[in-house]
Design a protein around this motif. Sequence first.
Motif, PDB file in Angstrom:
ATOM      1  N   GLY A 174       0.812  -1.210   0.000  1.00  0.00           N
ATOM      2  CA  GLY A 174       0.000   0.000   0.000  1.00  0.00           C
ATOM      3  C   GLY A 174       0.849   1.264   0.000  1.00  0.00           C
ATOM      4  N   THR A 175       2.022   1.179   0.643  1.00  0.00           N
ATOM      5  CA  THR A 175       2.900   2.349   0.679  1.00  0.00           C
ATOM      6  C   THR A 175       3.500   2.632  -0.699  1.00  0.00           C
ATOM      7  OG1 THR A 175       3.372   1.986   3.015  1.00  0.00           O
ATOM      8  CG2 THR A 175       4.962   3.302   1.783  1.00  0.00           C
TER       9      THR A 175
ATOM     10  N   ARG B 183       2.104   1.846  -3.523  1.00  0.00           N
ATOM     11  CA  ARG B 183       0.967   2.394  -4.291  1.00  0.00           C
ATOM     12  C   ARG B 183       0.756   3.874  -3.975  1.00  0.00           C
ATOM     13  NH1 ARG B 183      -3.828   0.633  -1.386  1.00  0.00           N
ATOM     14  NH2 ARG B 183      -2.951   2.280  -0.096  1.00  0.00           N
ATOM     15  N   ASP B 184       0.762   4.214  -2.682  1.00  0.00           N
ATOM     16  CA  ASP B 184       0.492   5.599  -2.301  1.00  0.00           C
ATOM     17  C   ASP B 184       1.579   6.538  -2.809  1.00  0.00           C
ATOM     18  OD1 ASP B 184      -1.871   4.868  -1.163  1.00  0.00           O
ATOM     19  OD2 ASP B 184      -1.187   4.983   0.909  1.00  0.00           O
TER      20      ASP B 184
ATOM     21  N   ALA C 130      -0.263   9.932  -2.999  1.00  0.00           N
ATOM     22  CA  ALA C 130      -1.032  10.022  -1.757  1.00  0.00           C
ATOM     23  C   ALA C 130      -0.072   9.991  -0.572  1.00  0.00           C
ATOM     24  CB  ALA C 130      -2.042   8.880  -1.661  1.00  0.00           C
TER      25      ALA C 130
ATOM     26  N   PRO D 194       1.699   8.226   3.023  1.00  0.00           N
ATOM     27  CA  PRO D 194       0.897   7.037   2.773  1.00  0.00           C
ATOM     28  C   PRO D 194      -0.037   6.723   3.950  1.00  0.00           C
ATOM     29  CG  PRO D 194       3.176   6.660   2.174  1.00  0.00           C
ATOM     30  CD  PRO D 194       3.131   7.976   2.894  1.00  0.00           C
ATOM     31  N   ALA D 195      -1.100   5.987   3.637  1.00  0.00           N
ATOM     32  CA  ALA D 195      -2.128   5.687   4.629  1.00  0.00           C
ATOM     33  C   ALA D 195      -1.535   5.177   5.943  1.00  0.00           C
ATOM     34  CB  ALA D 195      -3.107   4.657   4.059  1.00  0.00           C
TER      35      ALA D 195
ATOM     36  N   LYS E  41      -8.395   2.612  -4.830  1.00  0.00           N
ATOM     37  CA  LYS E  41      -7.741   3.856  -4.430  1.00  0.00           C
ATOM     38  C   LYS E  41      -7.004   4.495  -5.613  1.00  0.00           C
ATOM     39  CE  LYS E  41      -4.980   6.049  -0.845  1.00  0.00           C
ATOM     40  NZ  LYS E  41      -4.328   5.918   0.477  1.00  0.00           N
TER      41      LYS E  41
ATOM     42  N   THR F 200      -0.312  -3.472  -4.643  1.00  0.00           N
ATOM     43  CA  THR F 200      -0.754  -3.357  -3.251  1.00  0.00           C
ATOM     44  C   THR F 200      -0.794  -4.730  -2.582  1.00  0.00           C
ATOM     45  OG1 THR F 200      -2.146  -1.485  -3.897  1.00  0.00           O
ATOM     46  CG2 THR F 200      -2.593  -2.483  -1.754  1.00  0.00           C
TER      47      THR F 200
END
Lengths: 224, 224, 224
Positions: C50-51, C53-54, C59, C62-63, C113, C131
Amino acid sequence: MVHESTLLLVLDLTGTFVFALNGALTAIEAARVDVVGVVTLGVITAIGGGTIRDLLIGAVPPAAFQDWRYLAVAMGGGLVAFGSGQRLGKVTGIITILDAAGLSMFAVTGATKALSFGLGAMPAVILGAVTAVGGGTIRDVLVRRVPSVLHSEGTLYAIPALVAAGIAVAASSAHVYGLPAALGAVAACFGIRMLAVRYHVTAPVPRRGQPAGPADSQSAGTAP
Amino acid sequence: MVHESTLLLVLDLTGTFVFALNGALTAIEAARVDVVGVVTLGVITAIGGGTIRDLLIGAVPPAAFQDWRYLAVAMGGGLVAFGSGQRLGKVTGIITILDAAGLSMFAVTGATKALSFGLGAMPAVILGAVTAVGGGTIRDVLVRRVPSVLHSEGTLYAIPALVAAGIAVAASSAHVYGLPAALGAVAACFGIRMLAVRYHVTAPVPRRGQPAGPADSQSAGTAP
Amino acid sequence: MVHESTLLLVLDLTGTFVFALNGALTAIEAARVDVVGVVTLGVITAIGGGTIRDLLIGAVPPAAFQDWRYLAVAMGGGLVAFGSGQRLGKVTGIITILDAAGLSMFAVTGATKALSFGLGAMPAVILGAVTAVGGGTIRDVLVRRVPSVLHSEGTLYAIPALVAAGIAVAASSAHVYGLPAALGAVAACFGIRMLAVRYHVTAPVPRRGQPAGPADSQSAGTAP
């Protein structure tokens, strides 16, 4: 008459295809990968360097995630390599030439893009080289090889890329940057790289008292 | 009187030089690298952690690509290591002390920068540690070592960095953060790290029924 | 009645915990890591994909660096794995099922996302897969394994993730994306993955004249 930007796009996509093809063939040689692995490693080789550069200069999403043609061409290169198996890998001469061409183009376009995002001369030169060698470095890490750009078994690879990026940045500082200067920088990198391959020119190595460990068995495996 | 920010810059550049020197020496020991590899691995060790932090907090271009002095100092450290060959690597005591100093400074400056970009306490502590250990981790991956920060052969390394980052973040939350608190955090990390080296303090390892595979040969190779 | 976004958060945190647990157990098996290494590798497995991807979609932070619950849950998973040592690793069936669930959820939430940040269909599908498999790939690199997603010893892993991401993106293009479509995509990935494990379905491998090098010893080590 072909428009300059069209020509540059064609060159960039050609470099992408060649890097993907070469990266996928290297992956097939180096590790027990399946079709997903071959295509993935081809794509990473082709777009990895430019993606690192784009993250560092703040150009997000990176080019390869904005223009679908880069991903499509890179996947195509990976699939061609998969289809050919190890046969295409035997055609060393052609692969080496195409790889040198990709290296040269990516070094110049990478440095140019870094400059256009406002980076200074030294970072732009380094990011040109990162664009050229970054993808292959990630691929080598993924298939557990010491990246060839780092060690003495390989002939000069990063240095011609640094020269090409340096010419592009110097021409830009002197306000004489344009297609002629870009092509001159590409030609310089390509020439140095091919001469290094032809005469097996390597960079100096550090003096050492005893042989190093981890890279040895690999070196033995890849020596002629 | 020296201005505080000048002092911090000097400390930061000193840490950069030391990390580059140490990273390059480690690379010479671990793999068959040439001058490009030695300098590249020195630079990556020095600026890698801060660059990961800057990408994650959105500070692009990262510091090392904005202020040429970081790249220049890091390259200088790599070239000094290359020039000395393996001789400087023998001076283990000095290297260990300088490395502990760099670890301490980077943990504190990394956490502080993360806070200043609006990150919360827990991410700031972690990014302080990432700043301190990230560059060495990338270097270890590139020369095919299991990063020393992860395994039990190494003495405490990430934990003192987490402590220093935690002190800096706690002082900031209590609104008492300034040069004294920063130096206290640096001293805490440095002290814990040097005590861990002196008395060979290691972190607990998981219970296991049988020895693990890949890291074994390496451990055997690096054991005294 | 549970709100949809609450349900999605619960699913996402569940996937994070499962990936951290599984990643930490894999690390214990593969390398001589200490508690710092186990927790770090668990966290990286859980938040790495996810990082990436962000970072690629812009983004930042990251989340996982904005919402402390992701880091806390990931650390919890790593600590549970550390506490259990290798015992929990023996419960292969449960781990495989939970891992397939995490893979499915991350592929769908990742693609969604990416779309919400304006990326096109092809990049969104690829970022969904990134992700899902990115964290485990970084972990494998850190413990010196050829990432299992790349090679033929592993059963289908990236392909079910690509299918799930593709369904999510197609539903979005057709303006029928919602919780039902998302759950359908999750179910498709989970079903394909579990069938591949059950019947040992692997992706095609390239034709080759001779066995490859580096991955061989590892393959021998992990073969039944």
